[in-house]
Design a protein around this motif. Sequence first.
Motif, PDB file in Angstrom:
ATOM      1  N   UNK A 294       0.376  -5.510   6.506  1.00  0.00           N
ATOM      2  CA  UNK A 294       0.322  -4.248   7.347  1.00  0.00           C
ATOM      3  C   UNK A 294       1.757  -3.864   7.331  1.00  0.00           C
ATOM      4  N   UNK A 295       2.932  -4.674   7.146  1.00  0.00           N
ATOM      5  CA  UNK A 295       4.265  -4.224   7.189  1.00  0.00           C
ATOM      6  C   UNK A 295       4.839  -3.399   5.967  1.00  0.00           C
ATOM      7  N   UNK A 296       4.248  -4.139   4.947  1.00  0.00           N
ATOM      8  CA  UNK A 296       4.655  -3.446   3.411  1.00  0.00           C
ATOM      9  C   UNK A 296       3.873  -2.071   3.553  1.00  0.00           C
ATOM     10  N   UNK A 297       2.583  -2.009   3.816  1.00  0.00           N
ATOM     11  CA  UNK A 297       1.890  -0.509   3.512  1.00  0.00           C
ATOM     12  C   UNK A 297       2.551   0.188   4.730  1.00  0.00           C
ATOM     13  N   UNK A 298       2.819  -0.078   5.985  1.00  0.00           N
ATOM     14  CA  UNK A 298       3.690   0.785   6.887  1.00  0.00           C
ATOM     15  C   UNK A 298       4.700   1.538   6.267  1.00  0.00           C
ATOM     16  N   UNK A 299       5.702   0.574   5.423  1.00  0.00           N
ATOM     17  CA  UNK A 299       6.825   0.875   4.902  1.00  0.00           C
ATOM     18  C   UNK A 299       6.559   2.079   3.887  1.00  0.00           C
ATOM     19  N   UNK A 300       5.492   1.668   3.225  1.00  0.00           N
ATOM     20  CA  UNK A 300       5.313   2.746   2.258  1.00  0.00           C
ATOM     21  C   UNK A 300       4.668   4.106   2.653  1.00  0.00           C
ATOM     22  N   UNK A 301       4.019   3.925   3.630  1.00  0.00           N
ATOM     23  CA  UNK A 301       3.343   5.357   4.174  1.00  0.00           C
ATOM     24  C   UNK A 301       4.320   6.198   4.934  1.00  0.00           C
ATOM     25  N   UNK A 302       5.369   5.334   5.504  1.00  0.00           N
ATOM     26  CA  UNK A 302       6.323   6.240   6.382  1.00  0.00           C
ATOM     27  C   UNK A 302       7.560   6.408   5.772  1.00  0.00           C
ATOM     28  N   UNK A 303       7.910   5.881   4.416  1.00  0.00           N
ATOM     29  CA  UNK A 303       9.267   6.137   3.955  1.00  0.00           C
ATOM     30  C   UNK A 303       9.220   7.465   3.479  1.00  0.00           C
ATOM     31  N   UNK A 304      10.207   8.259   3.253  1.00  0.00           N
ATOM     32  CA  UNK A 304      10.580   9.414   3.118  1.00  0.00           C
ATOM     33  C   UNK A 304      10.640   9.440   1.519  1.00  0.00           C
TER      34      UNK A 304
ATOM     35  N   UNK B 160       9.196   7.693  -0.785  1.00  0.00           N
ATOM     36  CA  UNK B 160       7.950   7.022  -1.406  1.00  0.00           C
ATOM     37  C   UNK B 160       7.300   8.022  -2.234  1.00  0.00           C
ATOM     38  N   UNK B 161       6.694   7.714  -3.446  1.00  0.00           N
ATOM     39  CA  UNK B 161       6.051   8.570  -4.114  1.00  0.00           C
ATOM     40  C   UNK B 161       4.726   9.060  -3.341  1.00  0.00           C
ATOM     41  N   UNK B 162       4.393  10.188  -3.513  1.00  0.00           N
ATOM     42  CA  UNK B 162       3.319  10.693  -2.611  1.00  0.00           C
ATOM     43  C   UNK B 162       1.925  10.008  -2.649  1.00  0.00           C
ATOM     44  N   UNK B 163       1.842   9.652  -3.962  1.00  0.00           N
ATOM     45  CA  UNK B 163       0.502   8.602  -4.526  1.00  0.00           C
ATOM     46  C   UNK B 163       0.768   7.518  -3.635  1.00  0.00           C
ATOM     47  N   UNK B 164       1.853   6.680  -3.596  1.00  0.00           N
ATOM     48  CA  UNK B 164       1.886   5.644  -3.099  1.00  0.00           C
ATOM     49  C   UNK B 164       1.677   5.665  -1.521  1.00  0.00           C
ATOM     50  N   UNK B 165       2.516   6.557  -0.982  1.00  0.00           N
ATOM     51  CA  UNK B 165       2.075   6.704   0.450  1.00  0.00           C
ATOM     52  C   UNK B 165       0.675   7.092   0.801  1.00  0.00           C
TER      53      UNK B 165
ATOM     54  N   UNK C 156      -2.762  -4.506  -5.906  1.00  0.00           N
ATOM     55  CA  UNK C 156      -3.722  -3.771  -6.418  1.00  0.00           C
ATOM     56  C   UNK C 156      -3.521  -2.309  -6.484  1.00  0.00           C
ATOM     57  N   UNK C 157      -2.677  -1.711  -5.911  1.00  0.00           N
ATOM     58  CA  UNK C 157      -2.541  -0.534  -5.214  1.00  0.00           C
ATOM     59  C   UNK C 157      -1.503   0.098  -6.485  1.00  0.00           C
ATOM     60  N   UNK C 158      -1.144  -0.689  -7.530  1.00  0.00           N
ATOM     61  CA  UNK C 158      -0.318  -0.324  -8.706  1.00  0.00           C
ATOM     62  C   UNK C 158      -1.097   0.367  -9.910  1.00  0.00           C
TER      63      UNK C 158
END
Length: 341
Positions: A16-26, A28-33, A76-78
């Motif tokens: 959850x922490x890793x995914x939250x960082x990817x989703x909110x990081x400015x 981040x690639x759009x696809x990763x977010x 698996x999200x790569x």
Amino acid sequence: MRMISEFTIELSDIDRRVLTQRATRVRSEVRDSLRARIVLNAGEGRSNAAITRDFSVCVDTVRKWRRRFSAGSVEGLKDLTRSGRPRRFTAMAVAEVKVLTCALPAEVAVPLARWSYRELAAEAITRNVVDSVSVSTVRRWLHADAIKPWQCRSWIFPRDPAFAFKAGRVLDLYDRIWDGVPLGPDEYVISADEKSQLQALARRHPTLPPAPGRIRRQEFEYRRGGTLAYFAAYNVHRGRILGRCAPTTGIEPFNALVEQVMHTEPYASAKRVFWVVDNGSSHNCARSIDRMHDAWPRTRLVHLPIHASCLNQVEIFFSIVQCKVVKPQTFRIWPHSRNDS
């Protein structure tokens, strides 16, 4: 009836922490977010249809990343490794083009002085190395190995058998030492040479200085004023220059420079004056040493090794003259010497 996905997402605290960082990081690639937000919503128990509606994506996209996360967690999200387009050119063909590049055109019977990308591509096709190849492809191949066929660097072998002795003697003079003995205060070292083939060109119209929004402008057409040779004598330890211009190089204009210097103080009353020169025709061979000593007994002509003009200190002054005086070539020419180009 609500559809329940067979891939149930249960997120650990780390996930959850890793995914939250990817989703909110400015940054981040759009696809990763997007992938991180889909999985986070799935982890909250939301249906595929609800996630599809919120993020305006295809339901198959939501299913894909739910399934991939369920199988491989965050890894698996790569993106999966892609094979890409099959290679069109073999490694042997690329190597043969590089070998051709490393040969001079004359060596392979091509009437050129150097290769260009376009000529290399044409020659590779002519030699049946490849059926066809673009200029940009050849450029990319050579760029990978930093091969630049249009560049060159001059070189020369020192061929003077007494190079070390002659060079050491001159370097000692620059350090104010002769035959192991320090020079006295009334002994001087002069570095002398001539700069030949100076074209005296006069522009037909005055050069316009730079102005706001405009670079300096120089007239293209010019009038010829002939060629000149500039003779210079540089005091190595005091940084002083004595010079003169002559219509051409030769023994007589060089002797005129020596006479000009030796009639000027402090050289006129010096105990000894060492003249460091290269092996130009104006002052080469042993006869020039005898000729100069007979005319000026207090002088000593010291020759540099062959092809070692870089050790002549006056060359530094000539390079400054070339950059700051000769270029751009705009001279004031007397009316009787004006000839149309």
